[in-house]
Design a protein around this motif. Structure first.
Motif, PDB file in Angstrom:
ATOM      1  N   LEU C 280       0.841  -1.199   0.000  1.00  0.00           N
ATOM      2  CA  LEU C 280       0.000   0.000   0.000  1.00  0.00           C
ATOM      3  C   LEU C 280       0.875   1.247   0.000  1.00  0.00           C
ATOM      4  O   LEU C 280       0.659   2.178  -0.778  1.00  0.00           O
ATOM      5  N   ASN C 281       1.872   1.253   0.864  1.00  0.00           N
ATOM      6  CA  ASN C 281       2.786   2.380   0.928  1.00  0.00           C
ATOM      7  C   ASN C 281       3.462   2.621  -0.413  1.00  0.00           C
ATOM      8  O   ASN C 281       3.556   3.750  -0.883  1.00  0.00           O
ATOM      9  N   VAL C 282       3.940   1.543  -1.021  1.00  0.00           N
ATOM     10  CA  VAL C 282       4.681   1.698  -2.274  1.00  0.00           C
ATOM     11  C   VAL C 282       3.771   2.235  -3.373  1.00  0.00           C
ATOM     12  O   VAL C 282       4.138   3.155  -4.114  1.00  0.00           O
ATOM     13  N   ILE C 283       2.566   1.681  -3.465  1.00  0.00           N
ATOM     14  CA  ILE C 283       1.670   2.136  -4.530  1.00  0.00           C
ATOM     15  C   ILE C 283       1.248   3.586  -4.282  1.00  0.00           C
ATOM     16  O   ILE C 283       1.132   4.387  -5.202  1.00  0.00           O
ATOM     17  N   LEU C 284       1.042   3.887  -2.999  1.00  0.00           N
ATOM     18  CA  LEU C 284       0.695   5.264  -2.647  1.00  0.00           C
ATOM     19  C   LEU C 284       1.833   6.194  -3.068  1.00  0.00           C
ATOM     20  O   LEU C 284       1.618   7.267  -3.633  1.00  0.00           O
ATOM     21  N   LEU C 285       3.024   5.745  -2.780  1.00  0.00           N
ATOM     22  CA  LEU C 285       4.208   6.520  -3.151  1.00  0.00           C
ATOM     23  C   LEU C 285       4.263   6.708  -4.662  1.00  0.00           C
ATOM     24  O   LEU C 285       4.512   7.808  -5.159  1.00  0.00           O
ATOM     25  N   SER C 286       4.001   5.627  -5.377  1.00  0.00           N
ATOM     26  CA  SER C 286       4.071   5.723  -6.825  1.00  0.00           C
ATOM     27  C   SER C 286       3.004   6.702  -7.324  1.00  0.00           C
ATOM     28  O   SER C 286       3.214   7.420  -8.297  1.00  0.00           O
ATOM     29  N   PHE C 287       1.885   6.760  -6.623  1.00  0.00           N
ATOM     30  CA  PHE C 287       0.867   7.754  -6.971  1.00  0.00           C
ATOM     31  C   PHE C 287       1.360   9.167  -6.691  1.00  0.00           C
ATOM     32  O   PHE C 287       1.242  10.070  -7.518  1.00  0.00           O
ATOM     33  N   LEU C 288       1.964   9.350  -5.503  1.00  0.00           N
ATOM     34  CA  LEU C 288       2.422  10.683  -5.110  1.00  0.00           C
ATOM     35  C   LEU C 288       3.487  11.198  -6.074  1.00  0.00           C
ATOM     36  O   LEU C 288       3.517  12.371  -6.415  1.00  0.00           O
ATOM     37  N   GLN C 289       4.358  10.283  -6.490  1.00  0.00           N
ATOM     38  CA  GLN C 289       5.442  10.708  -7.378  1.00  0.00           C
ATOM     39  C   GLN C 289       4.970  10.919  -8.803  1.00  0.00           C
ATOM     40  O   GLN C 289       5.686  11.491  -9.609  1.00  0.00           O
ATOM     41  N   ARG C 290       3.796  10.401  -9.113  1.00  0.00           N
ATOM     42  CA  ARG C 290       3.362  10.466 -10.499  1.00  0.00           C
ATOM     43  C   ARG C 290       2.081  11.241 -10.685  1.00  0.00           C
ATOM     44  O   ARG C 290       1.364  11.015 -11.654  1.00  0.00           O
ATOM     45  N   LYS C 291       1.764  12.129  -9.753  1.00  0.00           N
ATOM     46  CA  LYS C 291       0.525  12.879  -9.886  1.00  0.00           C
ATOM     47  C   LYS C 291       0.473  13.562 -11.247  1.00  0.00           C
ATOM     48  O   LYS C 291      -0.538  13.515 -11.944  1.00  0.00           O
ATOM     49  N   ARG C 292       1.572  14.206 -11.635  1.00  0.00           N
ATOM     50  CA  ARG C 292       1.568  14.992 -12.866  1.00  0.00           C
ATOM     51  C   ARG C 292       1.350  14.105 -14.096  1.00  0.00           C
ATOM     52  O   ARG C 292       0.419  14.375 -14.871  1.00  0.00           O
ATOM     53  N   PRO C 293       2.144  13.050 -14.287  1.00  0.00           N
ATOM     54  CA  PRO C 293       1.875  12.191 -15.439  1.00  0.00           C
ATOM     55  C   PRO C 293       0.465  11.608 -15.428  1.00  0.00           C
ATOM     56  O   PRO C 293      -0.171  11.513 -16.484  1.00  0.00           O
ATOM     57  N   LEU C 294      -0.042  11.283 -14.224  1.00  0.00           N
ATOM     58  CA  LEU C 294      -1.408  10.755 -14.160  1.00  0.00           C
ATOM     59  C   LEU C 294      -2.390  11.831 -14.601  1.00  0.00           C
ATOM     60  O   LEU C 294      -3.369  11.558 -15.297  1.00  0.00           O
ATOM     61  N   GLY C 295      -2.105  13.086 -14.184  1.00  0.00           N
ATOM     62  CA  GLY C 295      -2.940  14.204 -14.603  1.00  0.00           C
ATOM     63  C   GLY C 295      -2.905  14.374 -16.113  1.00  0.00           C
ATOM     64  O   GLY C 295      -3.937  14.624 -16.743  1.00  0.00           O
ATOM     65  N   VAL C 296      -1.723  14.231 -16.695  1.00  0.00           N
ATOM     66  CA  VAL C 296      -1.601  14.357 -18.157  1.00  0.00           C
ATOM     67  C   VAL C 296      -2.454  13.296 -18.839  1.00  0.00           C
ATOM     68  O   VAL C 296      -3.196  13.579 -19.778  1.00  0.00           O
ATOM     69  N   LEU C 297      -2.341  12.060 -18.318  1.00  0.00           N
ATOM     70  CA  LEU C 297      -3.132  10.977 -18.910  1.00  0.00           C
ATOM     71  C   LEU C 297      -4.612  11.298 -18.821  1.00  0.00           C
ATOM     72  O   LEU C 297      -5.372  11.102 -19.770  1.00  0.00           O
ATOM     73  N   LYS C 298      -5.021  11.821 -17.678  1.00  0.00           N
ATOM     74  CA  LYS C 298      -6.424  12.195 -17.515  1.00  0.00           C
ATOM     75  C   LYS C 298      -6.798  13.286 -18.518  1.00  0.00           C
ATOM     76  O   LYS C 298      -7.858  13.246 -19.128  1.00  0.00           O
ATOM     77  N   ALA C 299      -5.912  14.275 -18.660  1.00  0.00           N
ATOM     78  CA  ALA C 299      -6.193  15.383 -19.573  1.00  0.00           C
ATOM     79  C   ALA C 299      -6.273  14.890 -21.015  1.00  0.00           C
ATOM     80  O   ALA C 299      -7.041  15.410 -21.817  1.00  0.00           O
ATOM     81  N   LEU C 300      -5.481  13.853 -21.305  1.00  0.00           N
ATOM     82  CA  LEU C 300      -5.491  13.332 -22.671  1.00  0.00           C
ATOM     83  C   LEU C 300      -6.733  12.500 -22.941  1.00  0.00           C
ATOM     84  O   LEU C 300      -6.973  12.094 -24.073  1.00  0.00           O
ATOM     85  N   GLY C 301      -7.499  12.227 -21.912  1.00  0.00           N
ATOM     86  CA  GLY C 301      -8.736  11.515 -22.133  1.00  0.00           C
ATOM     87  C   GLY C 301      -8.775  10.112 -21.575  1.00  0.00           C
ATOM     88  O   GLY C 301      -9.689   9.357 -21.879  1.00  0.00           O
ATOM     89  N   PHE C 302      -7.777   9.755 -20.750  1.00  0.00           N
ATOM     90  CA  PHE C 302      -7.884   8.470 -20.044  1.00  0.00           C
ATOM     91  C   PHE C 302      -9.026   8.598 -19.059  1.00  0.00           C
ATOM     92  O   PHE C 302      -9.063   9.548 -18.273  1.00  0.00           O
ATOM     93  N   ASP C 303      -9.981   7.649 -19.093  1.00  0.00           N
ATOM     94  CA  ASP C 303     -11.015   7.735 -18.067  1.00  0.00           C
ATOM     95  C   ASP C 303     -10.540   6.963 -16.832  1.00  0.00           C
ATOM     96  O   ASP C 303      -9.484   6.350 -16.836  1.00  0.00           O
ATOM     97  N   ASN C 304     -11.370   7.032 -15.776  1.00  0.00           N
ATOM     98  CA  ASN C 304     -10.940   6.449 -14.504  1.00  0.00           C
ATOM     99  C   ASN C 304     -10.639   4.964 -14.616  1.00  0.00           C
ATOM    100  O   ASN C 304      -9.733   4.458 -13.974  1.00  0.00           O
ATOM    101  N   ASP C 305     -11.444   4.275 -15.440  1.00  0.00           N
ATOM    102  CA  ASP C 305     -11.210   2.837 -15.555  1.00  0.00           C
ATOM    103  C   ASP C 305      -9.897   2.551 -16.260  1.00  0.00           C
ATOM    104  O   ASP C 305      -9.208   1.580 -15.939  1.00  0.00           O
TER     105      ASP C 305
END
Lengths: 505, 262, 405
Positions: C280-305
């Motif tokens: 859980l910690n590691v995945i959370l960390l990977s989320f924290l470190q990748r907020k921006r790329p995840l945001g880009v993916l969302k902006a590009l039209g990746f949906d939640n699924d």
């Protein structure tokens, strides 16, 4: 120095995240402390009452009882038989675990049916951590008692057990008293005059009708037909009557249990609708009399002196090492069953259920047996395991902590902190958190243990020493783990360049 | 597939043309060619920081098809916030955004995501290329999302990278590209699915003067050659000459609109 | 468009899109992902090792135990009288050849307290009794003592002994002549004196509480055993009814090993809980470190699924690697232990499958928080690396006690 101050400030500032890391470390430390305390086994406060009743920290029973599954391959030819624990063994193990007599138990070959006291004392001499040897003698008897609605007295088979009242003084007395008083040294009486005899009966036993405090109780003992190697053969066709005055009722609590009906349904409090929880007790049929008085009875029955004990209690200098000493004793006396008192508490207390009979009385039913011991290699594995996994938790927690502070680290680097200083910053934080966390977890468990040690009349120096030893063990271990697993996140943080960290935002 | 592409409307992967429903209502209604393609009506956005900051106050903005709009204002005037509201990156506190007749308020999160996938392209100040992927893969990613065939993706990626002059650096990681190069790749990525409108947030903010000008010129070229609609946010007034319309913002309000019919 | 088929296809499409992304980030984020694999590998190793050790110990202990020597194929016994119902039911059972009622009682005697077994004289006369002196008891009032007991009490054939029994506060007495000394071979009843069943029951007004059952064939012993066990459940029999067969010690050994290892099971469970926290910690960390790329993916039209599939795929790949590593590690360890130490391990396919299922479950449980955060975060919050809250309502974000993620 500024680096360490910064580390401390960070720990305080990121209180929530730090708390998470501390919690992880505390759990790990608590587990470690728990597993170390398991060695002493004083997790159940009920053990103190047993200790006073057994007059021992470690009890040796006749017959070999323990089977070590870990040693299966070592003694390849040993074949285990099913034997029944016979009443002639005379120990109180059967009241702790009646199924040993009913269904039998797995026994390795050999195993002595009684304990030669002289040989045992000789074998124990010079052994470390042994404070005293307390042999237990019991004489079977027939109690004549008149229950409610009985026209004539009825007879009940009871064991009569000698309590070492003289030694008990230093032990804080005998078993806990529910009514009346405890046995005192003066109850031993004088061998020169016709003695008045005093006894304690179990307040809870369902083995015979309750005998009120202050009343006279008639006990019929079988005469000693002959003695073979210091062991009596009783003749039940020749009974001798003795009168005892009941001075008190004792009871031995084992914990608590939800009250159930005979059908197994929970008994519910009528008004609040909550299930009723009642304290549970060990149903001991034994009648306790002063041991010197019992020896007198034995002589009057025609015996000389018993050289073979039904069971032997051993008191220890350091209870911290109780489990270790018991293991050593088991190794030295492979033909006997050796238990620590905490182990016995579990044997007696685990799975005791309170059952409400149709007449409204509460009856106690016993749990399962624990005849096998945990193999040593398995328990070692547990410690290594908690070690590794606690380290993993620390590392991942620290990764999060550093990840959330990348910007801050970047600024530090930008104003001229070297990568070594950043490394030191993170590592000192890890160690700080590990020490705080492990101390918290450790104190939580150890306080309880120390509390018990204190009340168990172990010298304070001994208790303090063992606590210190445990502190060093746990905190040292967690710091080692923290350093080991803190290296990675610290290195990650130190490696990051200013530009990489500050570029975003 | 190909006839759909000819209309300039790529098929949404696995979802056909539907953008999702909210509360059982059809989201697209009554759009006529010639109407503004993107409309922001009375947009307000409040942030819950301290006493609450109002970043955008009742802004109304219509974007016509093929238009090149520049939103200019000092930093902190709310122009970036306005842009993220128009692109569906954030939800307004009040008001409505309508893209080709589709009301954002009636789309759920996934509906908005699908809308961004096909109809809106973004260019950011910090380029925001995915570091794990090469330039070409970054451009191809939106096309993969809508399920184009590999050949089609390959063809279009080459076309786009060629158009932004990055073909020879297609297989480089973003870390190996200069800022200007990264922004050109980002522009190609924004155009990948031939969106209705491209929204650019300070695309030149992180570039030197020369590179910044080149990016704007690139946008203008796409605007002129492909009739691509652009809304560009910047604080650099010198780019005004490229715009059909210049919207001036201050303090979360539109204070002046230069040029165009509106 | 709707239905499981199209869902499957949509998910397949989704995987096709996110697969290259997930594979790429495995390479670039090796520390975090390595930690996930390590945690999974550790817990898998622990699980497989423990199961193998448990299985091997249980087998070894069961093999070590000596089978019981019994007067019949089965002995049915009870703490209370058996009652006619059980005996008739047994006699009627198709696979039973003979049922002989017997009785076991604890008596107070002139030579101490002892258990006495009253058997059918036919069994007493059989070759199951090894006599060292005299003969086997045949009639009422005759008793055979274990040689050791007789030696201790100084008794020999021809002596008369007194027996009494206490029950419900009443004492009943009787006398018997010692007719023989010896050992019964009835392991389970070893050390008990022997009398004829009828004589013992008459003397102390006892009912049979033991039945010696012979099955028609050795193969049917188990069937008869099941039959008696079902009797216990049906209420036809008294409580405390027990069946003893030659294999009973083996059953007891197995359950004893199970009891000892229950604490081990707890440790394994703990290992999994801790590993879950770590992952859980590691995945959370990977989320924290990748907020921006995840945001880009969302902006590009990746949906939640899509994002969920991406994060899960990445984790699953690491879990699979960890699983394989754990399997290999436990395999190597098991081989080494079996070869170089006295311990024995017995790996089973079942434990490997369970370990696999458990580690995937571990991963999905651990992924919940980061995935939920990713789903709930607005694109802008991610793009601007702002704190993300589990509940994005104003109250939650305003309070900020948790500090967000």
């Amino acid at each position: 120095m500024i680096i360490f101050r910064l580390a401390l400030k960070n720990v305080l500032k990121n209180a929530n995240r730090s708390l998470l890391a501390i919690l992880g470390m505390a759990i790990a430390a608590a587990i470690m402390t728990g597993s170390i305390s398991m060695r002493t086994g004083y997790v159940n406060p009920a053990f103190l009452d047993y200790r006073r009743f057994m007059q021992a920290d470690v009890v040796i029973y006749p017959k070999k009882l323990h089977v070590d599954p870990g040693a299966v391959r070592q003694r390849a030819t040993e074949e285990w038989e099913t034997v029944k624990y016979q009443p002639t063994f005379g120990s109180d193990l059967l009241s702790l675990e009646p199924r040993l007599a009913d269904e039998g138990f797995l026994a390795p070959p050999g195993g002595d049916p009684d304990i030669d006291l002289a040989a045992l004392r000789q074998a124990l001499a010079g052994r470390a951590n042994i404070a005293g040897v307390h042999p237990l003698f019991t004489i079977p008897a027939m109690l004549s008692a008149q229950g409610e609605g009985d026209a004539v007295p009825r007879f009940y088979r009871v064991p009569v057990r000698g309590e070492d009242v003289l030694a008990a003084k230093s032990w804080g007395g005998g078993p806990p008293i529910a009514g009346g008083r405890a046995l005192v040294p003066v109850d031993e009486g004088s061998p020169h005059q016709s003695p008045q005899r005093f006894a304690l009966v179990d307040a809870r036993s369902k083995a015979h009708p309750q005998i009120p405090v202050g009343s006279q109780m008639k006990l019929f003992f079988p005469a000693v037909r002959r003695e073979v190697a210091g062991r009596p053969v009783y003749d039940w066709s020749d009974l001798r009557a003795f009168t005892f005055t009941v001075v008190g009722h004792y009871q031995i609590p084992t914990g608590s249990s939800p009250l159930r009906t005979e059908e197994g349904l929970p008994v519910v409090d009528g008004q609040e609708g909550r299930s009723v929880i009642v304290p549970t007790y060990w149903d001991v049929p034994d009648i306790l009399v002063p041991s010197q008085a019992l020896a007198g009875v034995y002589r009057e029955l025609g015996g000389t002196a018993q050289t073979r004990a039904d069971q032997v209690g051993i008191s220890l200098n350091s209870m911290y090492l109780a489990k270790q000493t018991a293991a050593e004793l088991q190794q030295a006396f492979p033909n006997f069953g050796v238990y620590t008192v905490p182990n016995l508490v579990r044997l007696a207390g685990e799975g005791v259920r309170a059952i409400q009979t149709d007449s409204g009385d509460i009856r106690y039913e016993r749990g399962r047996d624990q005849q096998m011991v945990l193999p040593a290699d398995l328990s070692r594995t547990f410690i290594v395991l908690s070690f590794a996994i606690a380290g993993l938790l620390v590392a991942t927690n620290m990764f999060i902590l550093t990840a959330q502070r990348r910007q801050e680290i970047g600024i530090l680097r930008a104003i001229g902190a070297s990568s070594r200083e950043v490394f030191t910053l993170i590592l000192s934080e890890v160690i700080g958190l590990a020490v705080i966390g492990s101390l918290a977890g450790f104190l939580l468990i150890q306080l309880g243990v120390t509390f018990l040690l204190f009340f168990s009349k172990v010298s304070l120096a001994e208790a303090g020493l063992s606590t210190l030893a445990a502190t060093a063990e746990v905190v040292g271990l967690s710091v080692l783990v923290a350093v080991l697993f803190g290296l990675l996140p610290a290195w990650e943080a130190a490696r990051s360049t200013t530009a990489e960290v500050l570029r975003h935002e | 597939m190909s006839d759909r592409l000819a209309t300039g409307r790529p098929a949404a992967r696995g979802h056909g043309e539907s953008y999702g429903y909210l509360k059982g209502k059809r989201v697209s209604e009554g759009y006529q060619p010639g109407d503004p393609i993107l409309r922001g009506i009375n947009l307000t956005k409040k942030f819950l920081v301290g006493d609450g900051v109002v970043a955008v106050r009742e802004v109304t903005l219509d974007v016509m098809p093929g238009e090149f709009i520049l939103v200019i204002g000092p930093s902190g005037c709310g122009k970036s916030t306005l842009l993220s509201l128009l692109g569906g990156l954030d939800r307004p506190t009040g008001g409505e955004v309508i893209l080709e007749g589709r009301k954002y308020s009636r789309l759920d999160e996934n509906g908005l995501a699908r809308l961004r996938r096909t109809s809106v392209g973004f260019v950011f100040q910090f380029f925001n290329l995915l570091g794990d992927l090469t330039a070409a893969e970054n451009v191809a990613l939106p096309m993969r999302l809508i399920g184009l065939t590999d050949e089609e993706i390959h063809r279009r990626t080459e076309d786009l990278l060629g158009a932004v002059g990055m073909l020879e650096r297609a297989n480089h990681s973003p870390y190996e590209l200069s800022g200007g190069e990264q922004q050109r790749v980002a522009a190609a990525r924004a155009l990948a699915n031939q969106p209705k409108v491209v929204l650019a947030d300070e695309p030149t903010g992180n570039l030197d003067r020369k590179n910044g000008l080149e990016v704007i010129k690139l946008f203008k070229r796409f605007n002129a050659e492909r009739r691509q609609t652009f809304v560009v946010v910047t604080h650099d007034r010198t780019f005004a000459e490229f715009a059909d319309r210049v919207v001036h913002m201050e303090d979360g309000r539109v204070i002046k609109v230069e040029g165009g019919a509106a | 468009m709707v239905g499981p088929g199209s869902n499957l296809r949509a998910n397949w499409e989704r995987l096709r899109v996110v697969r290259p992304l997930a594979l790429r980030s495995l390479r670039t984020r090796w520390t975090g992902n390595g930690l996930i694999a390590l945690a999974v590998a550790l817990s898998v190793t622990v699980f497989i090792l423990f199961s193998a050790y448990f299985a091997a110990t249980q087998q070894a202990v069961a093999r070590r135990v000596k089978p019981l020597d019994l007067p019949g194929d089965l002995v049915v016994r009870s703490t209370a009288p058996l009652g006619g119902g059980v005996l008739t039911a047994l006699a009627r059972q198709a696979d039973v050849r003979t049922v002989r009622p017997a009785v076991s009682a604890r008596l107070l005697t002139t030579f101490g307290e002892t258990d006495v077994l009253g058997l059918d004289p036919a069994l007493l006369a059989s070759n199951q009794v090894t006599l060292t002196a005299g003969r086997a008891p045949a009639a009422a009032g005759e008793i055979m003592l274990p040689a050791e007991t007789a030696a201790r009490a100084g008794l020999k054939p021809g002596d008369v002994v007194g027996l009494s029994r206490v029950a419900d506060g009443q004492v009943t007495g009787a006398q018997a002549v010692v007719v023989g000394l010896g050992q019964s071979r009835f392991g389970y009843f070893a050390g008990q004196a022997l009398m004829a069943a009828d004589g013992l029951m008459t003397a102390f007004a006892l009912e049979p509480n033991v039945a010696v059952v012979q099955a028609d064939e050795a193969d049917n012993v188990f069937k008869v055993q099941r039959f008696v066990e079902n009797l216990t459940g049906s209420g036809a029999a008294t409580a405390g009814l027990r069946v003893v067969t030659a294999r009973s010690p083996e059953t007891m050994a197995r359950s004893l090993v199970g009891g000892v290892f229950s604490s081990g099971r707890l440790a394994v469970l703990l290992a999994y809980i801790f590993a879950t926290l770590g992952v859980l910690n590691v995945i959370l960390l990977s989320f924290l470190q990748r907020k921006r790329p995840l945001g880009v993916l969302k902006a590009l039209g990746f949906d939640n699924d899509d994002l969920q599939a991406y994060l899960l795929l990445e984790g699953t790949l690491m879990a699979v690697i960890g699983l394989l590593a754990g399997m290999i590690a436990s395999g190597v360890l098991i081989r080494a232990f079996n070869r170089y130490t006295a311990s024995s391990f017995l790996a089973s396919a079942g434990s490997v499958v369970t370990a696999a299922v458990l580690s995937l479950a571990l991963l999905y449980v651990a992924s919940w928080l980061p995935i939920t955060l990713t789903r709930r975060a607005s694109v802008n919050a991610l793009l601007q690396n702002r704190r993300v809250y589990l509940d994005s309502t104003s109250a939650c974000a305003q309070c900020g006690r948790c500090g967000g993620f």
